[in-house]
Structure formats: structure tokens, C-alpha cells
Scaffold this active site. Sequence first.
Site, mmCIF file in Angstrom:
data_model
loop_
_atom_site.group_PDB
_atom_site.id
_atom_site.type_symbol
_atom_site.label_atom_id
_atom_site.label_comp_id
_atom_site.label_asym_id
_atom_site.label_seq_id
_atom_site.Cartn_x
_atom_site.Cartn_y
_atom_site.Cartn_z
ATOM 1 N N GLU A 3 40.996 78.876 76.548
ATOM 2 C CA GLU A 3 41.728 79.691 77.541
ATOM 3 C C GLU A 3 43.192 79.887 77.136
ATOM 4 O O GLU A 3 44.089 79.942 77.974
ATOM 5 C CB GLU A 3 41.549 79.144 78.957
ATOM 6 C CG GLU A 3 40.069 79.099 79.327
ATOM 7 C CD GLU A 3 39.751 79.319 80.781
ATOM 8 O OE1 GLU A 3 40.629 79.759 81.533
ATOM 9 O OE2 GLU A 3 38.591 79.043 81.155
ATOM 10 N N GLU A 45 35.705 86.187 69.591
ATOM 11 C CA GLU A 45 34.718 86.471 68.540
ATOM 12 C C GLU A 45 35.051 85.591 67.351
ATOM 13 O O GLU A 45 36.149 85.005 67.301
ATOM 14 C CB GLU A 45 34.786 87.958 68.144
ATOM 15 C CG GLU A 45 34.371 88.864 69.305
ATOM 16 C CD GLU A 45 34.370 90.350 68.963
ATOM 17 O OE1 GLU A 45 34.738 90.702 67.820
ATOM 18 O OE2 GLU A 45 34.002 91.134 69.857
ATOM 19 N N ARG A 62 42.876 42.386 80.455
ATOM 20 C CA ARG A 62 42.915 41.982 79.054
ATOM 21 C C ARG A 62 44.061 40.996 78.820
ATOM 22 O O ARG A 62 45.221 41.283 79.139
ATOM 23 C CB ARG A 62 43.122 43.236 78.195
ATOM 24 C CG ARG A 62 43.426 42.965 76.746
ATOM 25 C CD ARG A 62 42.196 42.599 75.983
ATOM 26 N NE ARG A 62 42.437 42.579 74.555
ATOM 27 C CZ ARG A 62 41.620 41.998 73.696
ATOM 28 N NH1 ARG A 62 40.519 41.396 74.121
ATOM 29 N NH2 ARG A 62 41.887 42.009 72.416
HETATM 30 N N1 CAA Z 1 48.015 90.325 83.536
HETATM 31 C C1 CAA Z 1 47.830 91.663 83.520
HETATM 32 N N2 CAA Z 1 47.906 92.409 82.406
HETATM 33 C C2 CAA Z 1 48.182 91.764 81.255
HETATM 34 C C3 CAA Z 1 48.390 90.387 81.196
HETATM 35 C C4 CAA Z 1 48.295 89.649 82.393
HETATM 36 N N3 CAA Z 1 48.456 88.337 82.431
HETATM 37 N N4 CAA Z 1 48.640 90.040 79.915
HETATM 38 C C5 CAA Z 1 48.608 91.173 79.211
HETATM 39 N N5 CAA Z 1 48.328 92.212 80.020
HETATM 40 C C6 CAA Z 1 48.239 93.629 79.672
HETATM 41 C C7 CAA Z 1 49.569 94.118 79.115
HETATM 42 O O1 CAA Z 1 50.440 94.532 80.138
HETATM 43 C C8 CAA Z 1 49.133 95.263 78.243
HETATM 44 O O2 CAA Z 1 48.901 96.388 79.046
HETATM 45 P P1 CAA Z 1 49.492 97.854 78.618
HETATM 46 O O3 CAA Z 1 48.528 98.345 77.601
HETATM 47 O O4 CAA Z 1 49.476 98.614 79.873
HETATM 48 O O5 CAA Z 1 50.865 97.612 78.055
HETATM 49 C C9 CAA Z 1 47.770 94.828 77.699
HETATM 50 O O6 CAA Z 1 47.296 93.817 78.613
HETATM 51 C C10 CAA Z 1 47.871 94.221 76.320
HETATM 52 O O7 CAA Z 1 48.759 93.128 76.411
HETATM 53 P P2 CAA Z 1 49.632 92.589 75.191
HETATM 54 O O8 CAA Z 1 50.265 93.758 74.498
HETATM 55 O O9 CAA Z 1 50.497 91.523 75.700
HETATM 56 O O10 CAA Z 1 48.480 92.032 74.246
HETATM 57 P P3 CAA Z 1 48.592 91.135 72.963
HETATM 58 O O11 CAA Z 1 47.577 91.629 72.003
HETATM 59 O O12 CAA Z 1 50.028 91.020 72.520
HETATM 60 O O13 CAA Z 1 48.047 89.703 73.479
HETATM 61 C C11 CAA Z 1 48.215 87.465 74.282
HETATM 62 C C12 CAA Z 1 48.714 88.912 74.346
HETATM 63 C C13 CAA Z 1 48.979 86.746 75.351
HETATM 64 C C14 CAA Z 1 48.494 86.833 72.939
HETATM 65 C C15 CAA Z 1 46.693 87.453 74.559
HETATM 66 O O14 CAA Z 1 45.968 88.008 73.491
HETATM 67 C C16 CAA Z 1 46.150 86.071 74.848
HETATM 68 O O15 CAA Z 1 46.303 85.561 75.931
HETATM 69 N N6 CAA Z 1 45.477 85.465 73.836
HETATM 70 C C17 CAA Z 1 44.747 84.235 74.063
HETATM 71 C C18 CAA Z 1 43.314 84.548 74.292
HETATM 72 C C19 CAA Z 1 42.658 83.572 75.207
HETATM 73 O O16 CAA Z 1 43.247 83.020 76.109
HETATM 74 N N7 CAA Z 1 41.377 83.408 74.992
HETATM 75 C C20 CAA Z 1 40.609 82.570 75.848
HETATM 76 C C21 CAA Z 1 39.181 82.695 75.496
HETATM 77 S S1 CAA Z 1 38.179 82.460 76.900
HETATM 78 C C22 CAA Z 1 37.877 80.831 77.023
HETATM 79 O O17 CAA Z 1 38.401 80.018 76.332
HETATM 80 C C23 CAA Z 1 36.980 80.512 78.158
HETATM 81 C C24 CAA Z 1 36.072 79.387 77.978
HETATM 82 O O18 CAA Z 1 34.901 79.590 77.823
HETATM 83 C C25 CAA Z 1 36.582 78.005 78.158
#
Ligand code: CAA
Length: 387
Positions: free
Chosen positions: A369, A130, A274
Site C-alpha cells: 500500500e 504488476e 526471564r
Molecule cells: N487522491 C486523489 N487523486 C490523486 C491522489 C489522491 N490521493 N493521488 C494522486 N491523484 C491523482 C492526481 O491528482 C493526478 O490527477 P490529474 O491527472 O488530474 O493531475 C493523478 O492521480 C496522477 O497522480 P500523480 O501525477 O501524482 O501520479 P504519479 O505517477 O506521480 O504517482 C504516487 C504518484 C504517489 C507515486 C503513486 O503512484 C503511488 O502512490 N504509488 C504507490 C503505489 C501503491 O501504493 N501501491 C499499492 C499496491 S496495492 C496493495 O499493496 C494492496 C494490498 O494488497 C496489500
Amino acid sequence: MSWALIPLSEEQRAIQQTARDFATAELAPHSDRWDRDGGFDRTVADKLAELGFLGMMIPEAYDGLGLDTCTYLVALEEIAAVDASVAVLMSVHNSLPTQMVLRYGSEAQKERFLKPMARGEALGAFALSEPEAGSDAASLQAQAVLDGDHYVLNGVKAWVSHGSLADVILCMVRTDTPAERKGARGISTFLLTPDMKGLGIGKKEDKMGIRGDPTVQIVLEDVRVPKENLLGEEGMGFVYAMQSLESGRLGIAAQAIGIARSALEHSVRYAAERKQFNKPIKEFQAIQFKLADMATRVTASRALLYAAAAAKDRGEPITQFASMSKLMATETAMWVTTQAIQIFGGYGYVKEYPVERLFRDAKVTEIYEGTSEIQRIVIARELYAKS
Ligand code: CAA
């Protein structure tokens, strides 16, 4: 550039050749125009669909090709080497919306959404970020409120790749109440379609690179979404998104390797043609060292990626390896394209030569991502999780 380190099967070599021929014939003639005019149209997806490239990892029972991750990545690199914008469309569709419905969807959802996506008749998009929630994805604010047998959705999703062309949008919104915030566990995933009343396409971003694939905001204003469009369990949407992003990150790594490989190949050719100081510039060690380092980094990135993809295909956990692959490949793409511009000199800085677009396209691979910083956080966290 040689694939010798990765032993491809006969089928993989055939798919690689198909992807290469397709990219040369159907994408290359249009890529500069798409880049300049800021967007391709839906027919690009139709062409990928004809080859089955929009359902590569979906089982045949759901109308996909049923191929493994490695084979999919081989095809994706070939597309990216010619047009990185088409590659991001292919990557997002194959690793995020389709995989999410395959893993967590009901049979009815697979029938209605997955099969058309696997056939490529419906294009999928992924709406997590967002305007105020990027790296901190769990802080997203779009809200769903249950009202009878519908959820009512409000909010703005940002940075949605090809959101304006999509037929199915996997959208993460809050289902907890403002009074009882549950963090990441208050987020759910919904299957949205663009015909839903109140769903609008907002601002289209004017981007530095990957300009072929339109990136838009999606505006949700009292969108009534039937309960049956909730994916899996309420409150699990963030976990589903994170799990799916592991596959997504492998795709972006392949995209970055395609960009880097292309920059390397252009540089090798250019350095042989080149001439300066009465000899081809490839005869100067300053250029040779650059080319050697570029080739080494591309090869190392690909080796890591295929080791990670093979681990995924064996069903092993890949959280850390997916992040390592993306980190290494995308920083390689930025570094290699920077060296390519230097080798081309002034000609690298103008649009007449191909490395200028590759450089612009490479940059976002370090951002979407999950930024490089987020990949490092994931890698470091896993080090402690394992100790
Ligand atoms: N697999 C399974 N579960 C996962 C996981 C994974 N890889 N990563 C986290 N989780 C779970 C955790 O176990 C946790 O579960 P519980 O509630 O049971 O403990 C829950 O998810 C929350 O995880 P965190 O506490 O680790 O969450 P966080 O707020 O600390 O965030 C982060 C972790 C790694 C920073 C994450 O927010 C992240 O990856 N941020 C980047 C966002 C991103 O990649 N955005 C991409 C946008 S999409 C895009 O770009 C697509 C496009 O169009 C090109």
C-alpha cells in the site's frame, strides 16, 4: 497496553472486546499453522463476516454496519495483534474494494457487488500492481480494448492479497491505446469475478511474513468483461485507486500498531519472567529503556492514526495524514519487533516464541500500500502543495 489517550465510546469498547475475544478464540489457535503452511482458507472470511467485520464502514442501507473509521480501526488493531494476516484481509476488503464501489459504483453495481461484500458473502480484492509496476503504479501495462458491449482484458496483475480467495476483484487496467498513452489518466477500474473465462490465478508468492493471507498473481487472457462492470468513468481508475489507498493506508497503520503492540506486550511479560545475573531482566536499565521507547512509539503512532481517522470521519482531506500515519506506524512496527527479538535474545530468533513471526509480519507493512519511500514522497509533495 493502555488506550487511555484515545477516549473510546462505550460502543467502541464493546466492539474492541468482541474483536479481542474473537481473535483469541478463533484465530490464535490456528495462526502458527497458517503461517507455517502458507495460507488460510475462505472460512476465515466467513468468520469475520459473522461479526459484520467485512462491512464495517458500509452504510446499513447497503447491508454494512455503518460504523466510522475510528471504530473500524479499533477492531482491526485487535485482529492484527493476534493474526496480522487476517488483519490484512480485513483491511484490504474494508478499505479498497468495498469503499471503491461505495464511492464510485452505480446503484446496480452496489446491489450486485457491494451488498454481498458488505455482508461478507463475497470477498473483495484489489489488483493495481504488476510485475513491472510497483511504486510507479501509473506505469501499469494490462490492457483493455473495447469490443462491442464488452472490454477485452489482457495482462498480469501482481501482489494481489487473497486474490485466490476473492469473489470480486477491483482491477486497474489501461483503456488508452498504445498509440495515445495518457499516463495515469489512461487507466480504468473494472469489477472482475473469478468465473470470468480467461481469468486465472497465477503464481502464489512464498512470502517472508503475512503468510496466512495468500498473495497471488492474476492472469488475464482475453477476459471479456461487460461494459457495465466498468467502475465510474473510463480513465479515472488510477485516481479512484489513489483516493481509496488513503483509507487503505490507515488500515495498514492499524495493522502495524497491532503487531507492534503485541511485540511490546510479549516483551513486557518476558522481561519480568526471564532471569539473568540473578534478577529479572526488566530490572536492567538497558531493557527498561527499550521497553519505554517501544511503548512511547506505539502510543505516538496510535495517537497520530486516530487523529487522522477522526479527520477523515469529519470529511477533511487526509492525503498527507494517511501517509504520515502509515509511515510512522509501520516503521514503529519494524523497530519495535526488532527490539522485541533483542529482548528475547536467542529465544526471539526461534519459531517457538511469538516475536519471530511478528518481526516477519512487520516488514511488509513498510512495503505494501505504498512503501515508506512513497509515503515520504506524498508527505513532501503536500508540503509544497500547501505553501
Ligand atoms: N487522491 C486523489 N487523486 C490523486 C491522489 C489522491 N490521493 N493521488 C494522486 N491523484 C491523482 C492526481 O491528482 C493526478 O490527477 P490529474 O491527472 O488530474 O493531475 C493523478 O492521480 C496522477 O497522480 P500523480 O501525477 O501524482 O501520479 P504519479 O505517477 O506521480 O504517482 C504516487 C504518484 C504517489 C507515486 C503513486 O503512484 C503511488 O502512490 N504509488 C504507490 C503505489 C501503491 O501504493 N501501491 C499499492 C499496491 S496495492 C496493495 O499493496 C494492496 C494490498 O494488497 C496489500
